[in-house]
Every structure is written in structure tokens, then in C-alpha cells.
Design a protein around this motif. Structure first.
Motif, PDB file in Angstrom:
ATOM      1  N   LYS B  87       0.830  -1.197   0.000  1.00  0.00           N
ATOM      2  CA  LYS B  87       0.000   0.000   0.000  1.00  0.00           C
ATOM      3  C   LYS B  87       0.867   1.251   0.000  1.00  0.00           C
ATOM      4  O   LYS B  87       0.590   2.210  -0.699  1.00  0.00           O
ATOM      5  N   ARG B 113     -11.145  -5.479   6.156  1.00  0.00           N
ATOM      6  CA  ARG B 113     -11.025  -4.699   7.383  1.00  0.00           C
ATOM      7  C   ARG B 113     -10.105  -3.511   7.204  1.00  0.00           C
ATOM      8  O   ARG B 113     -10.150  -2.564   7.980  1.00  0.00           O
ATOM      9  N   GLU B 114      -9.253  -3.597   6.212  1.00  0.00           N
ATOM     10  CA  GLU B 114      -8.374  -2.470   5.920  1.00  0.00           C
ATOM     11  C   GLU B 114      -9.126  -1.394   5.140  1.00  0.00           C
ATOM     12  O   GLU B 114      -8.547  -0.414   4.702  1.00  0.00           O
ATOM     13  N   MET B 149     -18.571   3.139   7.818  1.00  0.00           N
ATOM     14  CA  MET B 149     -17.259   3.484   7.269  1.00  0.00           C
ATOM     15  C   MET B 149     -16.709   4.663   8.033  1.00  0.00           C
ATOM     16  O   MET B 149     -17.409   5.628   8.302  1.00  0.00           O
ATOM     17  N   ARG B 150     -15.425   4.559   8.361  1.00  0.00           N
ATOM     18  CA  ARG B 150     -14.777   5.628   9.103  1.00  0.00           C
ATOM     19  C   ARG B 150     -13.885   6.440   8.172  1.00  0.00           C
ATOM     20  O   ARG B 150     -13.601   6.011   7.055  1.00  0.00           O
ATOM     21  N   GLY B 151     -13.417   7.590   8.691  1.00  0.00           N
ATOM     22  CA  GLY B 151     -12.558   8.456   7.901  1.00  0.00           C
ATOM     23  C   GLY B 151     -11.406   7.669   7.290  1.00  0.00           C
ATOM     24  O   GLY B 151     -10.828   6.831   7.958  1.00  0.00           O
ATOM     25  N   GLY B 152     -11.096   7.949   6.044  1.00  0.00           N
ATOM     26  CA  GLY B 152      -9.966   7.285   5.398  1.00  0.00           C
ATOM     27  C   GLY B 152     -10.350   5.998   4.707  1.00  0.00           C
ATOM     28  O   GLY B 152      -9.548   5.427   3.984  1.00  0.00           O
ATOM     29  N   GLN B 153     -11.577   5.526   4.926  1.00  0.00           N
ATOM     30  CA  GLN B 153     -11.980   4.292   4.252  1.00  0.00           C
ATOM     31  C   GLN B 153     -12.728   4.644   2.976  1.00  0.00           C
ATOM     32  O   GLN B 153     -13.402   5.651   2.890  1.00  0.00           O
ATOM     33  N   ASN B 168     -18.797   8.141   7.944  1.00  0.00           N
ATOM     34  CA  ASN B 168     -18.271   9.314   8.639  1.00  0.00           C
ATOM     35  C   ASN B 168     -17.519  10.258   7.716  1.00  0.00           C
ATOM     36  O   ASN B 168     -17.122   9.889   6.611  1.00  0.00           O
ATOM     37  N   GLN B 169     -17.293  11.471   8.214  1.00  0.00           N
ATOM     38  CA  GLN B 169     -16.485  12.449   7.479  1.00  0.00           C
ATOM     39  C   GLN B 169     -15.144  11.840   7.120  1.00  0.00           C
ATOM     40  O   GLN B 169     -14.518  11.194   7.956  1.00  0.00           O
ATOM     41  N   GLY B 170     -14.708  12.073   5.909  1.00  0.00           N
ATOM     42  CA  GLY B 170     -13.414  11.526   5.493  1.00  0.00           C
ATOM     43  C   GLY B 170     -13.545  10.165   4.834  1.00  0.00           C
ATOM     44  O   GLY B 170     -12.601   9.668   4.258  1.00  0.00           O
ATOM     45  N   ARG B 186     -22.193  11.237   6.454  1.00  0.00           N
ATOM     46  CA  ARG B 186     -21.460  12.490   6.693  1.00  0.00           C
ATOM     47  C   ARG B 186     -20.298  12.667   5.716  1.00  0.00           C
ATOM     48  O   ARG B 186     -19.712  13.727   5.619  1.00  0.00           O
ATOM     49  N   LEU B 209     -20.687  15.896   3.331  1.00  0.00           N
ATOM     50  CA  LEU B 209     -19.848  17.054   3.065  1.00  0.00           C
ATOM     51  C   LEU B 209     -20.058  17.514   1.635  1.00  0.00           C
ATOM     52  O   LEU B 209     -20.074  18.691   1.318  1.00  0.00           O
TER      53      LEU B 209
END
Lengths: 264, 251
Positions: B87, B113-114, B149-153, B168-170, B186, B209
């Protein structure tokens, strides 16, 4: 015996990871637990200062993993509580001086002897973060109720869920006055976004700054709101069911009165 | 430093570039309809593979930058550290991922999961070319994610995406079709990517956003905070504009 290795992390810097690690460690140790703190922030050593043991540092974590000394030689004993130890970070090496396998081995070794191995994670999500996480079985994520730390915490939780499962959350520096004025995210806003188990809320407290500068963490001087909050967090880590008073707003006069009357 | 040998195979359907070292094949690049696809050899040491990929990307001099590619790990049991290593290399070269493929269930779980879009198998060289609408018929291809889903995903899928949880944001979802979020949205969503303006976005709380449908981008007004109260809304394109209206159970 196999202890619990817990990483204290946040993504964003400056939200109080190191202070949290020191205070949780002291609280656990003062409750009879054998605790070792690992400063994972290679190159930017801080935990020794917060604990006020900077003059006792001889060896550091890089010395340990590179075989220059035995792990127990690097253990710095706390000057107040005899069951609390610190493995300091190196101040001169880079994050790359250690890899994830070495951290994992060290933590496995320490877990044999200690009830708790608390790892203070560096800010960011690079090598230092991965090392710290590799050494842990559980994670505590620290955030302040501000938009950018919350977003970074969210990112970190996503990364942790791949390896450690669901972390627990500490909301640090909560200012009830600002929440009331609507100038700050409140605890529920943070929990809505992060959606993980809340381990505790630490109120904004001047005592923390003074304590950090003096090298005498807040849990040591009883009666400070933040010190008490860390005490409750330690009890929750030990499995006690302690209510989170900060969750229902603030310690109002009526509540204090109730506590006085009913003795709790 | 790996000095790879390159063999270029060209057929009617695809172009294939095989990178090998000392007679051992490391990986190959196929130009498929899904975009450039990197197929990794099942047995070559992964560190060699990553080194070869790195060299190949450097040699390609930015050719892959910004265009989403597919990674095919085959039967290889992939370790998380190995993935992180790869990555990092891809990230450095600015390579985007469309999705990844693995035949190994444990690796799939890890990659998932990544935060990656993971598939079990990729339709390898197609025998016939389809010049029609790249979108499958409605409802025939959907990806259901049973997590938020969290930020960065990031989730990229060329059909509809249904997700139970918050985005989520991000976090970012790019879907060829509709996006249905059973939770609070978000982050950033692109429905109907790249140009399907018939796509819709539905969420129990729609406070993204930025919202993209087909060729259009909308920046919604700062949403109110509907704490604890769900306000299902649907976003769709009407008269070349993205409009958001309450969702009453039908489109």
C-alpha cells in the motif's frame, strides 16, 4: 501470568495521550496493579517528564530491542509508587529504529511480569503508530471534543478495527462551560460520530498543566476533577462498573448535595 | 533492486505485461475493461513482488497515477504487513485502487477490514466486448456492507451500494449506481459514477460534506444536527440539479 497490553492512541497530537497514559498507569498502580508504561514516541521522549523521573533514565527502549541492555535494566521505577515502571523512549533515534516484531516481542516479555503494559503511541498513523499497535491487545483512543481530533480519532478507530477490534474512548478536556454556550461539541456529538464504548470523560482542568510541568500527575493530588476522572477510568479498566458522571452534564449543586446527603 | 524481465503479450482482448525475475514470474499487468489489473504470482516472495511493482511503477513514470487499478492477489495468503508494504508503495506513486481480488478467505477478510473494496474473483479476459451501458441492469449488482465506514476508508463498486451503519467524514463511497446508507451519511458519496444521472442517494440522515451524482457535484448546506431523530432523505437529479427531499418510503 499474562498481563494486558493496552495502547493509548489518538491520531492527532496534543490531545493528551501522554498525560492519559501517565495518569491511568498511576491510578492502576495505586490500586495494587503492577504496571509498566512504554513511551512509544521514539525521538520525542515525554513520558519521563510527565512522571517526573527524567533524571532516573539510563537505558531506553531502543537499547532494549537492539540488545544493548536487558529489559529490566531499562525499567525506570516510579518515585512514588513501587509497582509502576517506565520504559522510556530514546531521544536521539528515529521511529524506524524499532520494528513491529520487536515491539511485539518486548510486550509479550513484559506481560509475563506485569498486570498492565500501557503503550503511549506517537501521533500520526505511520511506523510509530504501527509499532505501538502491534505491541497491544487492546486500545484506548483519546480525543478532545473538537472537530479535527474527532475526525482523526475516527480514522484511527477504523485502522484499529482491522487489527485490535473495537477500542474504547476517552474524551479529554471537556469544558462544560463551552458546551453550554454551544461553542464545543458535547459528549453525545462525539459519541454519535465515533460510536465506540466510552471509557471516560476527563474535564478541562488547569491542574493537568501544572501537574505536567511539575512531573506529578493529577491523580496524585486527590480532589482535582481530572484526577478523579482518571481514577474512575482506571477502575473501569479493572472491570468495575463505575458510572460516568460527566455524561449527564455537570456536577451540579443539587447533585453534590445529594452526594453529601446520601454519602456517595 | 530487482531487475525484471518484461514480456509483452498482446491479443485482441487485452494487453499483458509479465514481469519476472530469474525465470520466476512475479506479477503481470493486464489491461482489462475494469482498468489496469495487477495479477500477483501466488508463490513469489512478496517482498520481491513489491520491489518489482515499485520499479515497474517508477518505470511507468506516473502512467498509473490517478487511474484506479485492480489488484489480484490470487491464492496467496496475504499478511497485513505485506499489504501495508504494498500500500505504501502504491500510495507513494499516487496509484488509486478500484478494488482488490483474492481467492483466500482470510486475506479477503483482512483486506476488507483495511477498508478496501474486496472481491472473490475478477472476470478475467472477456471473450466478447460490450460497448453498451457499462452499468448492469437495475438491482442486478449490489454490494451490501454490514458495517459503517470511518474516515480514510473508501468503497468503490460499479453497482449499487447498500450500507448498514454511518458513513463518517473523510470516508468515501463511489458507486456506479445508487447508494443507500442505513445510517447517517457524513462523508463524500458519488452515486452514478461516472455519468449516470439517474442514480439516487438515500440515507436515514443525509448530511454529507459533498454529494456527487453522475456528472454533478453539490455541496449541501450545513445540515442541522438531527440527534437521535432520523430524517430519511433522498438526493436525486432534477433538471440538471441535485435536489434533496424527504424520503417517504418510495422513490
Amino acid at each position: 501470568m499474562s498481563g494486558r497490553a493496552i495502547v493509548v492512541t489518538s491520531g492527532k497530537g496534543g490531545v493528551g495521550k501522554t498525560t492519559a497514559t501517565a495518569n491511568i498507569g498511576l491510578s492502576l498502580a495505586s490500586r495494587g496493579q503492577k504496571v509498566v508504561l512504554i513511551d512509544g514516541d521514539i525521538g520525542l521522549r515525554n513520558l519521563d517528564l510527565i512522571l517526573g523521573v527524567e533524571n532516573r533514565v539510563v537505558y531506553n527502549i531502543v537499547d532494549v530491542v537492539s540488545g544493548r541492555c536487558q529489559p529490566r535494566q531499562a525499567l525506570v521505577k516510579d518515585k512514588r509508587i513501587s509497582s509502576l515502571f517506565l520504559i522510556p523512549a530514546s531521544q536521539i533515534d528515529q521511529k524506524e529504529a524499532i520494528n513491529a516484531d520487536q515491539m511485539r516481542d518486548l510486550s509479550t516479555q513484559l506481560k509475563e511480569e506485569f498486570d498492565f503494559v500501557l503503550i503511549d503511541c506517537p501521533a500520526g498513523i505511520e511506523q510509530g503508530f504501527r509499532n505501538a499497535v502491534a505491541a497491544a491487545d487492546e486500545a484506548i483512543v483519546v480525543t478532545t471534543p473538537d472537530v479535527s481530533p474527532v475526525r482523526d480519532a475516527d480514522r484511527v478507530i477504523g485502522l484499529l478495527q482491522g487489527s485490535l477490534g473495537e477500542p474504547q474512548l476517552i474524551i479529554n478536556r471537556m469544558s462544560m462551560a463551552m458546551v453550554k454556550r454551544g461553542d464545543m461539541l458535547d459528549q453525545q456529538d462525539v459519541l454519535d460520530i465515533l460510536a465506540i464504548r466510552l471509557l471516560g470523560i476527563v474535564p478541562e482542568d488547569e491542574a493537568v498543566v501544572i501537574a505536567g510541568n511539575k512531573g506529578a500527575p493529577v491523580v496524585l493530588n486527590g480532589g482535582s476533577p481530572s484526577g478523579d476522572a482518571y481514577g474512575r477510568i482506571a477502575r473501569r479498566i479493572l472491570g468495575e462498573d463505575v458510572p460516568i458522571p460527566e455524561l449527564n452534564g455537570h456536577s451540579s449543586f443539587a447533585k453534590r448535595l445529594g452526594q453529601f446527603i446520601f454519602g456517595r | 533492486m530487482v531487475r525484471g524481465n518484461h514480456t509483452r503479450i498482446q491479443t485482441n482482448e487485452w494487453v499483458e505485461l509479465v514481469v519476472s525475475q530469474g525465470g520466476t514470474s512475479l506479477f503481470s499487468i493486464k489491461g482489462l475493461k475494469e482498468g489496469p489489473t495487477l495479477l500477483f504470482d501466488d508463490h513469489a516472495p512478496f517482498a520481491d513482488v513489491v520491489a518489482a511493482v515499485e520499479e515497474e511503477l517508477a518505470r511507468a513514470d506516473g502512467f498509473f497515477r490517478g487511474s484506479p487499478i485492480v489488484l489480484h492477489f490470487g491464492d496467496r495468503p496475504l499478511q497485513k504487513e505485506e499489504w501495508w508494504h504494498l500500500k505504501e508503495t502504491l500510495h507513494r506513486e499516487g496509484v488509486l485502487l478500484r478494488y482488490v481480488v483474492s481467492n483466500d478467505a482470510t486475506s479477503r477478510k483482512m483486506l476488507y477490514r483495511e477498508g478496501l473494496s474486496v472481491r472473490e474473483s475478477v472476470p478475467l479476459p472477456r471473450t466478447e466486448k460490450t460497448d453498451q451501458d457499462p452499468l448492469p441492469p437495475e438491482g442486478q449488482r449490489a454490494s451490501y456492507l454490514r458495517h459503517g465506514m470511518r474516515g480514510g476508508q473508501k468503497e468503490v463498486f460499479d453497482g449499487d451500494v447498500i450500507l448498514a451503519g454511518d458513513v463518517n467524514q473523510g470516508a468515501e463511497i463511489i458507486a456506479g449506481g445508487d447508494v443507500v446508507v442505513i445510517g447517517t451519511l457524513r462523508g463524500v458519496v458519488h452515486a452514478g459514477y461516472p455519468d449516470n444521472a439517474r442514480a439516487v442517494v438515500i440515507a436515514l440522515n443525509l448530511t454529507p460534506l459533498q454529494l456527487r451524482i453522475g456528472p454533478l457535484i453539490a455541496i449541501p448546506e450545513e445540515g442541522q444536527n438531527h440527534r437521535g431523530v432520523l430524517h430519511p432523505e433522498v438526493a436525486r437529479v432534477l433538471d440538471d440539479q441535485i435536489v434533496i427531499e424527504p424520503y417517504n418510503g418510495k422513490l
